[in-house]
Design an enzyme around this catalytic site. Structure first.
Site, mmCIF file in Angstrom:
data_model
loop_
_atom_site.group_PDB
_atom_site.id
_atom_site.type_symbol
_atom_site.label_atom_id
_atom_site.label_comp_id
_atom_site.label_asym_id
_atom_site.label_seq_id
_atom_site.Cartn_x
_atom_site.Cartn_y
_atom_site.Cartn_z
ATOM 1 N N HIS A 1 -0.991 7.265 1.444
ATOM 2 C CA HIS A 1 -0.278 7.600 0.210
ATOM 3 C C HIS A 1 -1.254 7.701 -0.963
ATOM 4 C CE1 HIS A 1 3.387 6.727 2.424
ATOM 5 N NE2 HIS A 1 4.119 7.063 1.375
ATOM 6 N N HIS B 1 -0.201 -2.273 2.002
ATOM 7 C CA HIS B 1 -1.658 -2.185 2.077
ATOM 8 C C HIS B 1 -2.324 -3.310 1.307
ATOM 9 C CE1 HIS B 1 -1.924 1.812 3.935
ATOM 10 N NE2 HIS B 1 -0.891 2.146 3.184
#
Length: 206
Positions: free
Chosen positions: A128, A170
């Site tokens: 992303h 993440h």
């Protein structure tokens, strides 16, 4: 003495890397405030998931392909075709790096992500984040936008990156490296820019 230095340096480097990794994991867990409904900012999780979708590859690929098919301007088709190329290149590169590094996602992450594939169980780098940085640079270079809109595009890219940490998807370093990788990847796209002269067969399809 030289041998002693040779022995100490790897040890020092190992300690430094271990310390940085520990800080990364600690900071990532502290910042994962939307990782679950019971987290500190759990009520904001639905909003973070909307932001997650806004940076996902599938909407960008489908939207770009649709625009490419509907466009009746040769200049617009050239830009959209290169955006499609950039998005595909990003997907391949991120998948390769994830497959090589094989860093697991944070332990506090919930695997309820929007459309995943096998390499998505790995964390480094954030796809992303790479996509957000890549698309951000692409839009700023190829669309004529008013200053407020340009600021919004940059903010969107940063918010997408931050949301990955807040959702617990993440670690901090995954996102930072992803943003840098996406920023650099745009330069590759510019260098390999597709045009009717360099890729006539592709443009003949539209």
């Amino acid at each position: 003495p030289e041998e002693d230095c040779m022995k100490l340096n790897p040890s020092f480097l190992g300690i430094a890397l271990s310390s940085l990794l520990a800080i990364d994991l600690w900071a990532s867990k502290r910042l994962g405030v939307c990782a679950g409904e019971g987290s500190a900012w759990g009520s904001a999780r639905p909003l973070m998931k909307v932001i997650e979708v806004s940076g996902h590859g599938i909407p960008w690929l489908l939207g770009t392909f649709y625009g490419l098919c509907q466009s009746d301007s040769s200049a617009a088709r050239e830009v959209l075709l290169n955006l499609l190329f950039a998005l595909l290149l990003d997907l391949v590169l991120v998948a390769v790096v994830k497959g090589l590094v094989k860093r697991r996602r944070p332990t506090h992450n919930k695997m309820d992500m929007f459309v995943t594939i096998s390499v998505d169980r790995y964390s480094f780098p954030s796809g992303h984040a790479t996509r957000a940085a890549l698309v951000c640079r692409f839009i700023l270079h190829h669309l004529v936008l008013a200053v407020p809109l340009r600021v919004l595009v940059v903010l969107w890219a940063l918010i997408v990156g931050i949301s990955r940490i807040m959702l617990g998807r993440h670690n901090v370093t995954d996102v930072l490296f992803g943003l840098l990788l996406g920023y650099a990847l745009y330069s590759v796209v510019e260098y390999c820019w597709l045009s009717p002269l360099s890729a006539p067969a592709l443009f003949a399809l539209w």
